[in-house]
Design an enzyme around this catalytic site. Structure first.
Site, PDB file in Angstrom:
ATOM      1  N   ALA A  48       4.388   4.172   3.090  1.00 35.86           N
ATOM      2  CA  ALA A  48       3.909   2.940   2.440  1.00 35.86           C
ATOM      3  C   ALA A  48       4.045   1.796   3.436  1.00 35.86           C
ATOM      4  O   ALA A  48       4.639   1.956   4.506  1.00 35.86           O
ATOM      5  CB  ALA A  48       4.753   2.645   1.202  1.00 35.86           C
ATOM      6  N   LYS A  49       3.511   0.662   3.116  1.00 37.09           N
ATOM      7  CA  LYS A  49       3.729  -0.546   3.926  1.00 37.09           C
ATOM      8  C   LYS A  49       3.426  -1.752   3.060  1.00 37.09           C
ATOM      9  O   LYS A  49       2.584  -1.691   2.153  1.00 37.09           O
ATOM     10  CB  LYS A  49       2.793  -0.553   5.136  1.00 37.09           C
ATOM     11  CG  LYS A  49       3.279  -1.426   6.264  1.00 37.09           C
ATOM     12  CD  LYS A  49       4.339  -0.695   7.062  1.00 37.09           C
ATOM     13  CE  LYS A  49       4.832  -1.462   8.252  1.00 37.09           C
ATOM     14  NZ  LYS A  49       5.715  -0.638   9.081  1.00 37.09           N
ATOM     15  N   GLY A  50       4.101  -2.851   3.370  1.00 36.91           N
ATOM     16  CA  GLY A  50       3.833  -4.103   2.678  1.00 36.91           C
ATOM     17  C   GLY A  50       3.606  -5.196   3.691  1.00 36.91           C
ATOM     18  O   GLY A  50       4.026  -5.084   4.842  1.00 36.91           O
TER      19      GLY A  50
ATOM     20  N   VAL B  65       0.861  -1.187   0.000  1.00 37.03           N
ATOM     21  CA  VAL B  65       0.000   0.000   0.000  1.00 37.03           C
ATOM     22  C   VAL B  65       0.894   1.234   0.000  1.00 37.03           C
ATOM     23  O   VAL B  65       1.775   1.369   0.845  1.00 37.03           O
ATOM     24  CB  VAL B  65      -0.930   0.014   1.239  1.00 37.03           C
ATOM     25  CG1 VAL B  65      -1.734   1.314   1.287  1.00 37.03           C
ATOM     26  CG2 VAL B  65      -1.862  -1.183   1.229  1.00 37.03           C
TER      27      VAL B  65
END
Ligand code: NAD
Length: 416
Positions: free
Chosen positions: A107-109, A62
């Site tokens: 962001a992040k995953g 995201v």
């Protein structure tokens, strides 16, 4: 970030966001822009397991906002790493990088997986499959990953290698990688060290003598164990530590180097002999000067917030306090140093690593730690000053500063 039964993790973050947005007078359109991530990817990740079976995992990336610079955020391997959790964590990254004045967005995953149940070879294949699926969103000036819960320097080395196979040698594509392949000295300890820098500044304001302070800690992974080591070196007494298996207590202070050694060999602090055993659930009942949640989210609920007996809460984990817990701590006038500020040391040294990689130049560990201290102290001072100027909590001040900076950048760039 597991949601409470009634609300999603993103809803929880929005409660804090709305308060800051109200005080900044943000327009409905800008609020809406900040509540919707810029881009999201959901990927199906089939890999062959060691026994020959094909297993399919689900992964996410995201990208919340990049008004101030390339997207920046960790990659988490955890069973709760669903789209909502990853979205909430991506949003927090946007405000965190802005609060620290780093030239990054948020962001992040995540991959929904229990990493402890996979072999090293399976984790390697899964990380490569994930990287292949998201690589068109990544770039050294587009989106830069780092480790988070369940991932580490080795995971970042695999991401770098898989990305490099398609795009050529790009060490700045990930941070938190091993020093031997371009990682920064000081990165592994950075989040715990940064938390300690914030605590040192706040302790002076709160009248806490850290050389005598009794510290209680939940979580003894990367963040918790490094924080404990540094606090121990500074003379603090860590009297209790709990993790996902169990806990340990020693009223005279635990021997942290020995505990760290024990935890490294056993994967938990549970069973450490130079201490009394403690049920993990009882960690928040121990009276202390500094309480440090450094494990998972939503652990300081309304009920726990009524029970805890501490002079300050240092949020080293992401989102450890529910909005209800936060309100109770506010009523009880227990100061909370918020996650947005306290655990920003990791992304700050990630920024140093990224700049070193872009220049193909290495800093000494001393320089890294010194620059980190300056950034953390500056951010703490900004938060403390807005908090006392506007008579708001440190959390509200941290959100206000971060959101205001992103809104300003978005406006200057003509987003809105
Ligand atoms: P980690 O996986 O290295 O360690 C997590 C620790 O939490 C372990 O000791 C584990 O046993 C414990 N834990 C897990 N579930 C628990 C439970 N139910 N009860 C008690 N303890 C439990 O993770 P980490 O990298 O140390 O991250 C910890 C927190 O800090 C997370 O919220 C993460 O998002 C945040 N954070 C980490 C970094 C970083 O640089 N690693 C940076 C910023 C924020």
């Amino acid at each position: 970030m597991a949601s409470t039964p009634e609300r999603s993790a993103q809803d929880d973050i929005k409660i804090f966001f709305d308060r800051a947005a109200d005080s900044l007078g943000l327009s409905p359109g800008v609020r809406r822009m900040f509540c919707e991530p810029w881009r999201e990817l959901r990927a199906s990740l089939p890999i062959r397991m060691d026994d020959g079976r094909v297993e399919v995992f689900i992964g996410y990336r995201v990208q919340h906002n990049a008004a101030r610079g390339p997207y920046k955020g960790g990659l988490r391997f955890h069973l709760n790493a669903n789209q909502d959790e990853v979205r909430a964590l991506a949003t927090l990254m946007t405000w965190k990088t802005a609060l620290l004045d780093l030239p990054f967005g948020g962001a992040k995953g995540g991959i929904q997986v229990a990493p402890q149940e996979l072999s090293e070879a399976e984790l390697n294949r899964l990380t490569r499959r994930y990287t292949q699926s998201v690589q068109h969103l990544l770039g050294t000036h587009r989106d830069v990953m780092a480790p988070d819960m369940g991932t580490n320097a080795q995971t970042m080395a695999w991401v770098m290698d898989a990305y490099g196979q398609a795009h050529g040698y790009e060490p700045a594509i990930v941070t938190g990688k091993p020093v031997e392949i371009g990682g920064s000295l000081g990165r592994e300890a950075a989040t715990g060290r940064g938390a300690m820098f914030v605590l040192q500044e706040a302790a002076a304001d709160l009248g806490i003598d850290l050389r005598r302070a009794r510290v209680v800690l939940q979580g003894f992974g990367n963040v918790g164990s490094w924080f404990a080591r540094i606090a121990y070196e500074e003379g603090a007494q860590i009297i209790a530590v709990a993790d996902h298996v169990g806990g340990v207590y020693n009223g005279d202070g635990l021997d942290i180097p020995e505990l760290a050694d024990y935890a490294q060999h056993h994967g938990t602090v549970d069973g450490f002999s130079a201490a009394e055993p403690l049920a993990a659930a009882d960690i928040f009942d121990i009276e202390c000067d500094v309480l440090v949640p450094a494990a998972i989210e939503n652990v300081i609920t309304e009920e726990i917030a009524r029970r805890i007996k501490t002079k300050v809460v240092l949020e080293a984990a992401n989102h450890p306090t529910t909005p209800e817990g936060d309100a109770v701590l506010g009523e009880r006038r227990v100061p909370v140093l918020p996650d947005l500020l306290v655990n920003a040391g990791g992304v700050t040294v990630s920024y140093f690593e990224w700049t070193q990689n872009l220049q193909q130049f290495h800093w000494s560990e001393e320089k890294v730690n010194d620059e980190l201290r300056q950034r953390m102290v500056r951010a703490y001072e900004a938060v403390a000053s807005v908090s006392s100027r506007d008579r708001i909590t440190h959390r509200e001040a941290a959100f206000t500063i971060g959101i205001e900076r992103v809104a300003k950048a978005a406006m200057l760039r003509g987003f809105v």
